[in-house]
Structure formats: C-alpha cells, structure tokens
Design a protein around this motif. Structure first.
Motif, PDB file in Angstrom:
ATOM      1  N   ASP A 356     -22.177   2.032  29.628  1.00 10.95           N
ATOM      2  CA  ASP A 356     -22.693   2.258  27.672  1.00 10.95           C
ATOM      3  C   ASP A 356     -22.772   3.620  27.393  1.00 10.95           C
ATOM      4  O   ASP A 356     -22.752   4.372  27.707  1.00 10.95           O
ATOM      5  CB  ASP A 356     -23.849   1.938  27.737  1.00 10.95           C
ATOM      6  CG  ASP A 356     -22.789   0.513  25.934  1.00 10.95           C
ATOM      7  OD1 ASP A 356     -21.881   0.523  25.232  1.00 10.95           O
ATOM      8  OD2 ASP A 356     -23.855   0.685  25.239  1.00 10.95           O
ATOM      9  N   HIS A 358     -23.776   5.483  25.636  1.00 11.39           N
ATOM     10  CA  HIS A 358     -25.389   5.325  24.837  1.00 11.39           C
ATOM     11  C   HIS A 358     -25.829   6.602  25.507  1.00 11.39           C
ATOM     12  O   HIS A 358     -26.629   6.498  26.791  1.00 11.39           O
ATOM     13  CB  HIS A 358     -25.878   4.199  24.722  1.00 11.39           C
ATOM     14  CG  HIS A 358     -27.347   4.502  23.906  1.00 11.39           C
ATOM     15  ND1 HIS A 358     -28.226   5.308  23.862  1.00 11.39           N
ATOM     16  CD2 HIS A 358     -27.134   2.966  22.454  1.00 11.39           C
ATOM     17  CE1 HIS A 358     -28.852   5.062  22.800  1.00 11.39           C
ATOM     18  NE2 HIS A 358     -28.195   3.407  22.161  1.00 11.39           N
ATOM     19  N   LEU A 361     -29.767   5.525  26.460  1.00 18.77           N
ATOM     20  CA  LEU A 361     -29.382   4.427  28.164  1.00 18.77           C
ATOM     21  C   LEU A 361     -30.102   5.082  29.442  1.00 18.77           C
ATOM     22  O   LEU A 361     -29.881   5.933  29.824  1.00 18.77           O
ATOM     23  CB  LEU A 361     -28.653   3.707  28.435  1.00 18.77           C
ATOM     24  CG  LEU A 361     -29.399   2.092  28.419  1.00 18.77           C
ATOM     25  CD1 LEU A 361     -29.354   1.663  27.665  1.00 18.77           C
ATOM     26  CD2 LEU A 361     -27.167   2.081  28.852  1.00 18.77           C
ATOM     27  N   ASP A 362     -31.493   4.032  29.439  1.00 20.68           N
ATOM     28  CA  ASP A 362     -32.207   4.280  30.736  1.00 20.68           C
ATOM     29  C   ASP A 362     -31.579   2.984  31.732  1.00 20.68           C
ATOM     30  O   ASP A 362     -31.712   2.615  31.280  1.00 20.68           O
ATOM     31  CB  ASP A 362     -33.512   3.999  30.990  1.00 20.68           C
ATOM     32  CG  ASP A 362     -34.302   4.664  32.479  1.00 20.68           C
ATOM     33  OD1 ASP A 362     -32.833   4.585  33.338  1.00 20.68           O
ATOM     34  OD2 ASP A 362     -35.734   4.981  32.121  1.00 20.68           O
ATOM     35  N   LYS A 363     -30.278   4.080  32.639  1.00 22.13           N
ATOM     36  CA  LYS A 363     -29.772   2.994  33.282  1.00 22.13           C
ATOM     37  C   LYS A 363     -30.127   2.541  35.290  1.00 22.13           C
ATOM     38  O   LYS A 363     -29.057   1.734  35.667  1.00 22.13           O
ATOM     39  CB  LYS A 363     -28.587   3.668  33.476  1.00 22.13           C
ATOM     40  CG  LYS A 363     -27.650   4.468  31.941  1.00 22.13           C
ATOM     41  CD  LYS A 363     -26.019   4.915  33.025  1.00 22.13           C
ATOM     42  CE  LYS A 363     -26.168   5.381  31.247  1.00 22.13           C
ATOM     43  NZ  LYS A 363     -24.512   6.192  31.187  1.00 22.13           N
ATOM     44  N   GLN A 423     -38.327   1.762  28.898  1.00 19.43           N
ATOM     45  CA  GLN A 423     -37.265   1.361  27.964  1.00 19.43           C
ATOM     46  C   GLN A 423     -37.064  -0.475  28.353  1.00 19.43           C
ATOM     47  O   GLN A 423     -36.344  -0.879  28.981  1.00 19.43           O
ATOM     48  CB  GLN A 423     -35.928   2.454  28.731  1.00 19.43           C
ATOM     49  CG  GLN A 423     -35.097   2.022  27.370  1.00 19.43           C
ATOM     50  CD  GLN A 423     -33.913   2.810  27.108  1.00 19.43           C
ATOM     51  OE1 GLN A 423     -33.118   2.146  28.271  1.00 19.43           O
ATOM     52  NE2 GLN A 423     -33.895   4.201  26.436  1.00 19.43           N
ATOM     53  N   SER A 425     -33.459  -2.863  27.430  1.00 20.50           N
ATOM     54  CA  SER A 425     -32.471  -2.879  26.996  1.00 20.50           C
ATOM     55  C   SER A 425     -31.600  -3.681  27.302  1.00 20.50           C
ATOM     56  O   SER A 425     -31.508  -4.486  27.746  1.00 20.50           O
ATOM     57  CB  SER A 425     -30.796  -1.482  27.150  1.00 20.50           C
ATOM     58  OG  SER A 425     -31.413  -1.329  29.219  1.00 20.50           O
ATOM     59  N   ALA A 427     -28.436  -3.827  28.260  1.00 26.59           N
ATOM     60  CA  ALA A 427     -28.464  -3.796  30.021  1.00 26.59           C
ATOM     61  C   ALA A 427     -28.899  -3.806  31.139  1.00 26.59           C
ATOM     62  O   ALA A 427     -28.339  -4.334  31.526  1.00 26.59           O
ATOM     63  CB  ALA A 427     -27.489  -2.020  29.529  1.00 26.59           C
ATOM     64  N   ILE A 457     -32.286  -1.581  23.553  1.00 31.69           N
ATOM     65  CA  ILE A 457     -31.438  -1.473  22.613  1.00 31.69           C
ATOM     66  C   ILE A 457     -30.105  -1.990  22.736  1.00 31.69           C
ATOM     67  O   ILE A 457     -29.912  -2.557  24.384  1.00 31.69           O
ATOM     68  CB  ILE A 457     -31.060   0.803  23.228  1.00 31.69           C
ATOM     69  CG1 ILE A 457     -32.547   0.985  23.111  1.00 31.69           C
ATOM     70  CG2 ILE A 457     -29.996   1.049  23.153  1.00 31.69           C
ATOM     71  CD1 ILE A 457     -31.771   2.113  24.049  1.00 31.69           C
TER      72      ILE A 457
END
Length: 517
Positions: A356, A358, A361-363, A423, A425, A427, A457
């Motif tokens: 994404d 952002h 954002l922690d992916k 975090q 989110s 996602a 998020i």
C-alpha cells in the motif's frame, strides 16, 4: 498506481562474490519472440472538447474545485479568440488517453507581427489544471505533471503534440503575444488510443451508484489497456506485476482480451533478474528491458497467482508449462529468506515490499500472509500441471509458515495480528485471512474487530482495498462488500471521478503519490 539489458545480481560478502547462473538460459529469447508475436495495433478514435468551463471553489468537490460550464462547443473548431493573459479551460467531457493536436489562425487571415507563446496544461481533475505546477513540492519528479509550451511564429499554424497525455481538462494560458491582431484557436482535438476496441455499454443490473462504479471501472481498465496493461496511463505508464493481477481479473469479466495478459506474462518472464527473481516493472521502449533495482518480493510472488488465474480462465496449458519454471523460481528465492517458517522482517535481498502507499505501514505480518497465499496458489498451479513433488513440498512449507505466523504475529488477548513493531493495520489482517491462517467464523470475527478498532491503519489505495474485498469474499460477507464499494469507490464517484485514482484516502483527499504528506 499501478510493470533489455539483463541485470547480473551479485551477492557480495566480505570474502567472495557469487554470480548466479541464469535459470532461464536458453528460454528468454523464445519468450521474447512469443510476446512480440502478440503485439497488435491500438484502436483510435477522435475526441473533441464539449464545453468551455471555469473553475469554482466548492468544499464538496474533489480537492475543493469544481468546473462550471461557461459555453458549449460544437465539434473540434472552437474558434476562440486568444488574448494575452487569458486562461481558457476546455472540458472534453470524458477521460482521454491519447495525442492532442491544435491549429491557430487570425480572424481576418493577416500574418502575426511577432511570436505568440502558449502554455497547455493537461489533467484528469479540475485542481490539476488550476493549481500552478510551480507550487509542486512532492517527491516524485514534477516532469510527470503534464504541460507544454508552444511558440508560434507564423499562422496558419498546426501542430500534433508528440507526447501522449492523460486528461479530461486542458487549460490554455496565453503567455505572450501582440495586440495588433486577433489570434484564434481554430481546432483542438485528441486521438484517444486503447487496446480495448469494443464498447461494453452501460451496466443496468445493479443500483444506480453501483452501475456507475462499474462503468467507471471499465473506463479505468480501458484506458490502462495500451500495448501492455499499464499501471496508470498518466504516471509510470508501464507494466507492473501487482497492477497486472487486478487488471487481469477485471479483464476476464469484461473485455476478455487473452493476448494482452499472455504478452505481459512473457514480458515479465523475459525481464527477470539473472538469479530468476522477477523485476516489478519493465520498459518496452526503445527495447524491452527491466527497470533495474526494482524488485518487490510480494509482486514477484503474485506473478504465480496471475499465471494460475490465467490458466483457469483460458486453459492455456502451453503458456502455463512454459512459465512454470518462473513461478517455481519465485518460491525458491522467497524460501531463502525464511527462517523457522518466518519470512525475513528486513528487506535484505535486493528487493522491497509494497502492499500500500503508506510510509508508516509495517509490512512484516502482511508479507507473511502474502507468502502463504502465493505459495498455496503456486501449489495449486503445480497440481494442475502435474508437478506433484513440487506441490507436496510447497504444502509442507506452508504448514510451517502458518505455524510461525500464529506464534509470531497473533495477539491472543486482543485476537488480532500485529506486525513486528506491534502496529495494527488492515493490511496485516487482510493478508493473514487470505493466507488461511484464520478461517471461517474466526476470520469473520477478525474482520469485524478490524473495522471496529480505531488503531488499525486503513488502506489508502484501491489496490489494498481490492484485497480487503477479496478477504470479505472469502468470508462470505457479500453485503459488506457492497457497503465498502459504495463507500470507497462510490466516494470517488461523488467527488467527480471519471476513472479511479491510484491513491484515495477519504480522510485526506489531498494525499497522492505526488505529495510528501
């Protein structure tokens, strides 16, 4: 948004340099010939402005600006007088991807006594032609903002602008000119181009809002269907794997063009890195080549999903077998970054991750879910192609991936998935559901907790919102899918969208890939 000189990938240590043997040696040139054979000419049609408009401030409009009609135009000959210092806004009435031509004359045929300089500004939304480009402070090159300067020494004057533009509105600023003659805009028109030749008509089976969403979706896909499926016809203007997956799905139930999907699959395979990892995006011109140092690991793995869905749609075993080594190689490379079932939490392999637009954002959790999802799809592809040994090995790895996901990322007290940083989110939850880490009622309840938790998020792009819908679909939440489409894509419609934007945050509509914030 949102895609050849072969790039030799070096793994450098303090003691040695390892050069990978090309796993596709002897196949690349054949793949290039196949994709070349699938090239076809684009369909073209003439488009002309339908009205002259003026911008007005409107708090309810997208980015606070709405266009209001000043006068109608009939045909491509507006016969509009151009006076130094004037700005004239032309509305083509639809989203256009193509080349623009114009011509000038004087009212009585007399010759001009000095040069005239015009600035043409193109954009898809009103604010794009109203806000001066000089105010731009984003991190993406300002050259993506569409404008041209034309200097005219003699009339009559005609020009076919060489670049392709993406726009609905054109603003003509008359920068300089003498007042001793009356200069007229004699012609303004565009040649719209797309690979989608057929008109699919207007949907009627749904609610008025959903019918409009469907129509705008088709236009969005149509204008991305160029020689490849472009991630966006305004910015980047090239093939990206992640965008291709969503575009392919939409294509299957609309224009259903088999050759463009097949060509994109072969192009991406041809442009893979020397170790076999797929580059996320490619260039077609002046020759086919990858964008160097641009490998998104989640995109590379999603290639396997595209190949499986292509096979399911068309039953093309030849293409699936040709490209199976590419799909398998993506899983082999990803496996190198797995320890005790957990995918690496740092981008250490010459690749990055998207998911994404952002910056915060922690992916990490999303990546673990994506790993599982794509390995499962690859195992399904292996089974369809008769590669039982590979399928069994992939399924064994998946079991370890799921175990590590629950151990590392699942918060038992809050019953949500947290990323490495803690975090929360959308996602993370979406991709764990898609990966089947949680299923059934547990997955349904997780989606409800996700929506209810203000700490989560939210997605900022139609790209991630698609995967939210996919997770909802897996959970049988059809009414919720309708609600999300009406709120998110319908929100863009209410803001005047002719096509759906690469980034749309209902809470901050000034957020775009062009801005810093």
């Amino acid at each position: 948004m949102k895609k050849m000189v072969l790039n030799i990938f070096f793994c450098v240590t303090a003691f040695s340099i390892v050069v990978y043997a090309d796993p596709y040696a002897g196949k690349r040139e054949e793949w290039l010939k196949i994709e070349e054979s699938l090239k076809v000419d684009l369909f073209q049609r003439q488009v002309v402005p339908v009205r002259i408009v003026v911008p007005q401030e409107d708090a309810t409009a997208f980015q606070g600006i709405r266009m209001v009609e000043k006068e109608r135009i009939n045909g491509s000959n507006p016969n509009k007088k151009l006076i130094t210092g004037d700005s004239i806004f032309y509305d083509f009435g639809e989203h256009v991807v193509g080349c623009v031509s114009l011509s000038l004359k004087t009212k009585d045929g007399q010759q001009i006594d000095g040069p005239v300089r015009l600035e043409l500004v193109f954009d898809e939304v009103p604010s794009g032609v109203v806000v001066p480009h000089s105010l731009y402070q984003g991190w993406i090159s300002s050259a993506w903002l569409q404008s041209e300067i034309i200097t005219v020494d003699r009339v009559p004057f005609s020009v076919d602008l060489p670049r392709r533009y993406t726009f609905r509105y054109i603003r003509i600023n008359v920068l300089n000119g003498s007042g001793s003659f009356e200069l007229m805009l004699n012609k303004l028109e565009a040649k719209s181009v797309t690979l989608a030749g057929k008109d699919l008509g207007t949907p009627t089976a749904l609610s008025p809002l959903l019918n409009t969403v469907d129509s705008v979706s088709l236009i969005t896909l149509r204008d991305c269907m160029q020689t490849v499926l472009e991630d966006g016809p305004k910015r980047d203007r090239r093939l990206w794997i992640g965008d291709l997956r969503l575009q392919a799905l939409a294509n299957y139930v609309s224009y259903n063009n088999v050759d463009i999907i097949k060509r994109c699959l072969y192009l991406l395979a041809y442009c893979a890195r020397e170790d076999g990892l797929l580059t996320s995006t490619i260039f077609e011109y002046p020759e086919v080549q990858p964008q160097k140092n641009n490998c998104s690991i989640d995109y590379a793995l999603l290639y396997n999903v595209i190949l499986l869905e292509y096979l399911q749609q068309y039953g093309d075993m030849q293409t699936a077998n040709d490209l199976w080594p590419v799909a398998l190689r993506q899983t082999e490379i990803a496996s190198q970054y797995v320890t005790n079932g957990l995918f690496a939490t740092e981008d250490t392999g010459g690749w990055w991750r998207f998911f994404d637009w952002h910056e915060e954002l922690d992916k990490t959790a999303a990546m673990q879910g994506c790993l599982i999802y794509t390995f499962e799809k690859t195992a399904e592809l292996a089974q369809k192609l008769g590669h039982e040994k590979e399928a069994k090995n992939l399924l064994k790895q998946i079991a370890a991936f799921k175990k590590a996901a629950m151990k590392t990322y699942y918060d038992k007290e809050r019953k949500v998935f947290t990323a490495k940083s803690g975090q929360l989110s959308y996602a993370s939850q979406i991709w764990m559901i898609l990966g089947g880490v949680v299923k059934g009622k547990e997955a349904n309840d997780l989606l409800k907790r996700t929506e209810a938790n203000p700490e989560m998020i939210k997605p900022r792009t139609p790209y991630l919102y698609h995967y939210y819908l996919e997770a909802l679909y897996m959970c049988g939440e059809n009414e919720k899918i309708k609600e999300v489409i009406e709120a998110y894509w319908g929100g863009m419609i209410h803001k005047g969208a002719d096509t759906f934007w690469e980034v749309y945050d209902p809470e901050n509509e000034y957020l775009t890939p062009y801005t810093k914030g």
